[in-house]
Motif scaffolding. Structure first.
Motif, PDB file in Angstrom:
ATOM      1  N   LEU A 151       0.828  -1.201   0.000  1.00 35.52           N
ATOM      2  CA  LEU A 151       0.000   0.000   0.000  1.00 35.52           C
ATOM      3  C   LEU A 151       0.863   1.252   0.000  1.00 35.52           C
ATOM      4  O   LEU A 151       1.986   1.241   0.521  1.00 35.52           O
ATOM      5  N   PRO A 152       0.342   2.352  -0.533  1.00 33.28           N
ATOM      6  CA  PRO A 152       1.096   3.610  -0.560  1.00 33.28           C
ATOM      7  C   PRO A 152       0.953   4.388   0.746  1.00 33.28           C
ATOM      8  O   PRO A 152       0.442   5.512   0.789  1.00 33.28           O
ATOM      9  N   VAL A 153       1.395   3.778   1.820  1.00 31.78           N
ATOM     10  CA  VAL A 153       1.316   4.414   3.136  1.00 31.78           C
ATOM     11  C   VAL A 153       2.483   3.919   3.970  1.00 31.78           C
ATOM     12  O   VAL A 153       2.915   2.775   3.828  1.00 31.78           O
ATOM     13  N   GLY A 154       3.010   4.797   4.808  1.00 35.07           N
ATOM     14  CA  GLY A 154       4.162   4.432   5.618  1.00 35.07           C
ATOM     15  C   GLY A 154       3.807   4.245   7.074  1.00 35.07           C
ATOM     16  O   GLY A 154       3.021   3.367   7.427  1.00 35.07           O
ATOM     17  N   SER A 155       4.348   5.115   7.912  1.00 35.38           N
ATOM     18  CA  SER A 155       4.226   4.933   9.358  1.00 35.38           C
ATOM     19  C   SER A 155       3.050   5.690   9.966  1.00 35.38           C
ATOM     20  O   SER A 155       2.941   5.805  11.184  1.00 35.38           O
ATOM     21  N   GLU A 217       2.207   5.844  -7.333  1.00 42.22           N
ATOM     22  CA  GLU A 217       2.244   5.486  -8.758  1.00 42.22           C
ATOM     23  C   GLU A 217       2.241   3.965  -8.932  1.00 42.22           C
ATOM     24  O   GLU A 217       1.541   3.429  -9.801  1.00 42.22           O
ATOM     25  N   GLU A 218       3.016   3.282  -8.115  1.00 41.10           N
ATOM     26  CA  GLU A 218       3.053   1.814  -8.181  1.00 41.10           C
ATOM     27  C   GLU A 218       1.689   1.227  -7.808  1.00 41.10           C
ATOM     28  O   GLU A 218       1.220   0.258  -8.428  1.00 41.10           O
ATOM     29  N   PHE A 219       1.074   1.805  -6.810  1.00 47.00           N
ATOM     30  CA  PHE A 219      -0.236   1.327  -6.368  1.00 47.00           C
ATOM     31  C   PHE A 219      -1.267   1.511  -7.471  1.00 47.00           C
ATOM     32  O   PHE A 219      -2.052   0.595  -7.781  1.00 47.00           O
ATOM     33  N   ALA A 220      -1.284   2.701  -8.101  1.00 43.69           N
ATOM     34  CA  ALA A 220      -2.232   2.984  -9.176  1.00 43.69           C
ATOM     35  C   ALA A 220      -2.014   2.043 -10.353  1.00 43.69           C
ATOM     36  O   ALA A 220      -2.980   1.538 -10.946  1.00 43.69           O
ATOM     37  N   ALA A 221      -0.749   1.794 -10.684  1.00 40.29           N
ATOM     38  CA  ALA A 221      -0.452   0.900 -11.804  1.00 40.29           C
ATOM     39  C   ALA A 221      -0.946  -0.514 -11.514  1.00 40.29           C
ATOM     40  O   ALA A 221      -1.486  -1.193 -12.403  1.00 40.29           O
ATOM     41  N   ALA A 228      -9.229  -2.173 -12.351  1.00 41.11           N
ATOM     42  CA  ALA A 228     -10.028  -1.256 -11.535  1.00 41.11           C
ATOM     43  C   ALA A 228     -10.411  -0.030 -12.355  1.00 41.11           C
ATOM     44  O   ALA A 228      -9.588   0.495 -13.116  1.00 41.11           O
ATOM     45  N   PRO A 229     -11.651   0.456 -12.227  1.00 42.12           N
ATOM     46  CA  PRO A 229     -12.068   1.657 -12.955  1.00 42.12           C
ATOM     47  C   PRO A 229     -11.229   2.871 -12.562  1.00 42.12           C
ATOM     48  O   PRO A 229     -10.765   2.967 -11.421  1.00 42.12           O
ATOM     49  N   GLU A 230     -11.061   3.777 -13.492  1.00 40.92           N
ATOM     50  CA  GLU A 230     -10.229   4.956 -13.263  1.00 40.92           C
ATOM     51  C   GLU A 230     -10.710   5.770 -12.066  1.00 40.92           C
ATOM     52  O   GLU A 230      -9.914   6.278 -11.277  1.00 40.92           O
ATOM     53  N   LEU A 235     -10.007   7.657  -6.440  1.00 41.12           N
ATOM     54  CA  LEU A 235     -10.524   7.781  -5.075  1.00 41.12           C
ATOM     55  C   LEU A 235      -9.564   7.156  -4.072  1.00 41.12           C
ATOM     56  O   LEU A 235      -9.253   7.760  -3.036  1.00 41.12           O
ATOM     57  N   LEU A 236      -9.083   5.949  -4.357  1.00 44.54           N
ATOM     58  CA  LEU A 236      -8.180   5.274  -3.424  1.00 44.54           C
ATOM     59  C   LEU A 236      -6.867   6.033  -3.282  1.00 44.54           C
ATOM     60  O   LEU A 236      -6.319   6.143  -2.171  1.00 44.54           O
ATOM     61  N   ILE A 237      -6.365   6.564  -4.374  1.00 41.38           N
ATOM     62  CA  ILE A 237      -5.129   7.353  -4.292  1.00 41.38           C
ATOM     63  C   ILE A 237      -5.354   8.582  -3.415  1.00 41.38           C
ATOM     64  O   ILE A 237      -4.510   8.946  -2.587  1.00 41.38           O
TER      65      ILE A 237
END
Length: 287
Positions: A151-155, A217-221, A228-230, A235-237
């Motif tokens: 996931l695109p999240v850290g600490s 960017e990696e997550f979206a790709a 997944a729909p655009e 929204l998730l990003i």
């Protein structure tokens, strides 16, 4: 605010999103208590679809109260206009009480809250943080089964809230006049990072489940690869890169104020979910 009458078991309560994580639980609880429940979903006898305003009027006909969840999220484009139109229609149809599920730390969600608060009916706002059930009923289930959550999240820490707590507060707000005009901010009792949450699941299941922090960017790709729909990707990003910026890294007392008890701990949720076998490795489930 003047209360016209009490919502009782002769009342009809519309549950918008009655097949969703909180809506399903709210509908079940209301039915168990003897209330007349109208299911607000595309597959219902009287269908409801946020994407088709022609369905809204029939769903709201002869309804006394409504629990409203918005699909896909109040942070999505168009939510404010939809909530404005829906609320105006609810008032015109004579709906007495509306309970809105909102999102913590989301600007558009708070704008939707203000729409409901200004509508002239009895309202309660439930402003919730990330659901614990996203790990077993939604976004993160398949990655957990596969053994890696990226996931695109850290600490950043999040006080994951249990959907059962949300449902209990919603039912109380729908059926008890004491909650009219209240805004309840719901969280769990602890702050956990996503890595912490995955580690608790791994411990409870006895499996090795990795958490990997990746770029947006990696997550979206990856989502695009899965088809997944655009609009869902966008929204998730937004949720991961804006809402999960630390603004919600604090506890709130909404469950305690509404229900007079402590919120359910993530560890309890994990133990219950693990006992069902939902997080077994995909190869194990296929055996």
């Amino acid at each position: 605010m003047t209360i016209n009458r009490t919502i009782d078991t002769n009342s009809t309560i519309l549950v918008v999103g009655s097949t969703g994580k909180t809506g399903r639980r709210v509908a079940e609880r209301l039915s168990d208590l003897g209330y007349n429940v109208r299911h607000g979903a595309r597959s219902s006898d009287v269908p409801f679809d946020w994407a088709d305003r022609e369905t809204w009027g029939a769903a709201l006909a002869d309804v006394d109260a409504a629990y409203v969840t918005y699909f896909p999220d109040l942070a999505a484009p168009g939510s404010i206009a939809d909530i404005q139109t829906f609320t105006e229609l609810a008032v015109a149809r004579g709906v007495q009480r509306l309970v809105l599920l909102s999102g913590r730390g989301e600007e558009d969600a708070e704008a939707c809250e203000r729409v409901v608060q200004a509508a002239g009916l009895e309202w309660t706002i439930i402003r919730a943080t990330w659901f614990a059930q996203n790990f077993n009923e939604s976004y993160f289930l398949e990655p957990i089964q596969a053994g890696e959550v990226a996931l695109p999240v850290g600490s950043v820490a999040e006080p994951f809230v249990d959907a059962d707590d949300i449902a209990d507060v919603a039912v109380a707000a729908l059926t008890d006049d004491r909650h009219v005009g209240e805004l309840y901010e719901l969280t769990g009792p602890r702050l956990l990072t996503f890595a912490d949450a995955v580690a608790e699941i791994a411990s409870a299941t006895g499996r090795e489940i990795a958490f990997v922090s990746i770029t947006a960017e990696e997550f979206a790709a990856g989502l695009a690869e899965q088809g997944a729909p655009e609009e869902v990707i966008g929204l998730l990003i937004y949720l991961f890169t804006h809402v999960l910026d630390g603004r919600n890294a604090s506890l709130a007392d909404g469950v305690q104020r509404a229900l007079g008890r402590e919120p359910r701990d993530f560890k309890v949720f994990v133990a219950d979910a693990a006992a069902t076998g939902i997080w077994a490795a995909v190869t194990e489930q296929g055996e």
